[in-house]
Design an enzyme around this catalytic site. Structure first.
Site, PDB file in Angstrom:
ATOM      1  N   ILE A 152     -21.364  20.750  -5.260  1.00  0.00           N
ATOM      2  CA  ILE A 152     -20.558  21.382  -5.076  1.00  0.00           C
ATOM      3  C   ILE A 152     -19.309  21.754  -5.135  1.00  0.00           C
ATOM      4  O   ILE A 152     -18.573  20.676  -3.682  1.00  0.00           O
ATOM      5  CB  ILE A 152     -20.884  22.273  -3.519  1.00  0.00           C
ATOM      6  CG1 ILE A 152     -22.610  22.502  -3.391  1.00  0.00           C
ATOM      7  CG2 ILE A 152     -20.092  23.501  -2.934  1.00  0.00           C
ATOM      8  CD1 ILE A 152     -23.092  23.667  -4.457  1.00  0.00           C
ATOM      9  N   GLU A 153     -18.481  22.258  -5.541  1.00  0.00           N
ATOM     10  CA  GLU A 153     -17.101  22.221  -6.100  1.00  0.00           C
ATOM     11  C   GLU A 153     -16.216  23.159  -4.869  1.00  0.00           C
ATOM     12  O   GLU A 153     -16.815  24.630  -5.418  1.00  0.00           O
ATOM     13  CB  GLU A 153     -16.264  22.331  -7.408  1.00  0.00           C
ATOM     14  CG  GLU A 153     -16.494  20.822  -8.056  1.00  0.00           C
ATOM     15  CD  GLU A 153     -15.745  21.294  -9.694  1.00  0.00           C
ATOM     16  OE1 GLU A 153     -15.973  22.318 -10.138  1.00  0.00           O
ATOM     17  OE2 GLU A 153     -15.089  20.184 -10.038  1.00  0.00           O
ATOM     18  N   ILE A 154     -15.839  22.814  -3.918  1.00  0.00           N
ATOM     19  CA  ILE A 154     -15.096  23.549  -2.865  1.00  0.00           C
ATOM     20  C   ILE A 154     -13.701  23.758  -3.554  1.00  0.00           C
ATOM     21  O   ILE A 154     -12.986  22.059  -3.051  1.00  0.00           O
ATOM     22  CB  ILE A 154     -15.107  23.088  -1.366  1.00  0.00           C
ATOM     23  CG1 ILE A 154     -16.595  23.258  -1.678  1.00  0.00           C
ATOM     24  CG2 ILE A 154     -14.811  23.790  -0.527  1.00  0.00           C
ATOM     25  CD1 ILE A 154     -16.630  22.360  -0.072  1.00  0.00           C
ATOM     26  N   GLY A 193     -14.889  19.607 -12.567  1.00  0.00           N
ATOM     27  CA  GLY A 193     -16.152  19.660 -13.166  1.00  0.00           C
ATOM     28  C   GLY A 193     -16.336  20.047 -14.292  1.00  0.00           C
ATOM     29  O   GLY A 193     -16.346  19.725 -16.072  1.00  0.00           O
TER      30      GLY A 193
END
Ligand SMILES: NC(=O)C1=CN([C@@H]2O[C@H](COP(=O)(O)OP(=O)(O)OC[C@H]3O[C@@H](n4cnc5c(N)ncnc54)[C@H](O)[C@@H]3O)[C@@H](O)[C@H]2O)C=CC1
Ligand SMILES: O=C(O)[C@@H](O)C(=O)[C@H](O)[C@@H](O)CO
Length: 317
Positions: A152-154, A193
């Site tokens: 999960i890219e925050i 990503g």
């Protein structure tokens, strides 16, 4: 079982929305309210969600989730947002859409609700322009399918509050699903990503365009090399291991000439967007070769993909 009894609202129930619904329903314990303008929403949920929830004996069933009130298909955005603690948007990847929907969500949401956009690459600082309180919006970018893929890219905007960032980190860490949130320090299109993924895709498309390799062989090359290796070691650790006793310093010393020659050799393909008008014939070639090789995706293939992805991810534990 997770302790996160947060009520989650999902705006947009396409590929990503249904997958996030499965994740929150399986690992969370609050309600999941969903809203989508598509006319086939009921059929779409009934055909895809069971596959994502899984077919183990303890997998939750859609009908049970609905009768228990954990899953609610809402007829308006307002109804879906009303009692949500977390509001996640998975609508079209269009800036105009996202700007307008966040202004609409902000009017419909409660004062403490978290605002997460699943966008593949549009910065929160661009999406929040019509909002009153821009500190609430945060990019929470998954990899497909989010009910399985751990990343999960925050990605906060400069306006996003620290509390909002910390909440998202805590939520996914505590969910018990094995998700791995990573906070990205600066906003760039595609975050991290997808910047790596899209450069791979661009080079892959170029190699097919130039007739260097066909689509299936390109896929085989990645699946027989970087794919399994990246499941075990990322690029820096892999090259560190490949550099002998000196590690990555040895790798860079030993291969810098070759690496630079390859870097200097890149020529690009561009999508025929308003920014780039060029020979878009490669798009047809890539599409036709891919469709000829694989046909169109089927539910059975999604299930097979999920089984294999789970096995690979389990090897990382
Ligand atoms: N597909 C992927 O692999 C990934 C996609 N994303 C991002 O997630 C978002 C959604 O992507 P997908 O699920 O692939 O798209 P999709 O096209 O499958 O789903 C989008 C959904 O939004 C709905 N929608 C359109 N207008 C709406 C409105 N006004 N209100 C409510 N719902 C509305 C559509 O009916 C559709 O069901 C995009 O921002 C995308 O960049 C992020 C990671 C991976
Ligand atoms: O690759 C993924 O699953 C995500 O990082 C994405 O954002 C999607 O590929 C997206 O780019 C396609 O919709």
């Amino acid at each position: 079982m997770s302790t996160s009894k947060y009520n989650v609202c999902l705006i947009g129930l396409g590929s990503i929305g249904v997958s996030f619904a499965a994740l929150h329903l399986r690992y969370g314990s609050g309600t999941v309210t969903v809203f989508d303008t598509r006319s086939d929403l009921k059929e779409h949920i009934e055909s895809v969600l069971p596959v994502y929830l899984g077919c183990d004996t303890d997998s939750p069933k859609v009908t049970d989730l609905q009768s228990q009130g954990r899953l609610k298909v809402c007829s308006s955005l307002k109804e879906a947002c009303d009692e949500a603690d977390i509001i996640q948007e998975q609508g079209p990847e269009q800036l105009d859409f996202k700007r307008k929907i966040w202004a609409e969500i902000e009017k419909a949401a409660g004062p403490g609700a978290q605002f997460w956009t699943s966008t593949s690459g549009i910065a929160a600082s661009l999406q929040n322009e019509l909002m009153q309180d821009q500190s609430r919006l945060l990019v929470v970018h998954p990899f497909n399918p989010p009910h399985i893929m751990p990343l999960i890219e925050i990605v906060p905007s400069p306006q996003t509050s620290t509390a909002a960032i910390q909440f998202a980190q805590r939520y996914f860490t505590a969910l018990g699903s094995g998700h791995r949130p990573v906070v990205i320090k600066k906003e760039l299109p595609g975050f991290v990503g997808n910047r790596i993924a899209y450069i791979i895709f661009r080079e892959a498309a170029y190699l097919v365009k130039e007739g260097v390799v066909g689509v299936e062989d390109l896929d085989t090359i990645l699946m027989a090399s970087l794919g399994p290796r990246f499941a075990v070691q990322g690029p820096f650790k892999a090259y560190h291991m490949g550099g002998g006793v000196k590690g990555i310093r040895g790798f860079m010393d030993n291969l810098s000439t070759t690496i630079q020659d390859v870097w200097d050799s890149y020529e690009y393909v561009d999508l025929a967007t308003k920014k780039h008008q060029n020979d878009s014939a490669w798009i047809e070639k890539v599409v036709k070769e891919t469709e000829s090789a694989y046909g169109l995706p089927t539910p059975a293939e999604f299930n097979s993909r999920d089984i294999k992805l789970r096995e690979v991810i389990d090897t990382q534990k």
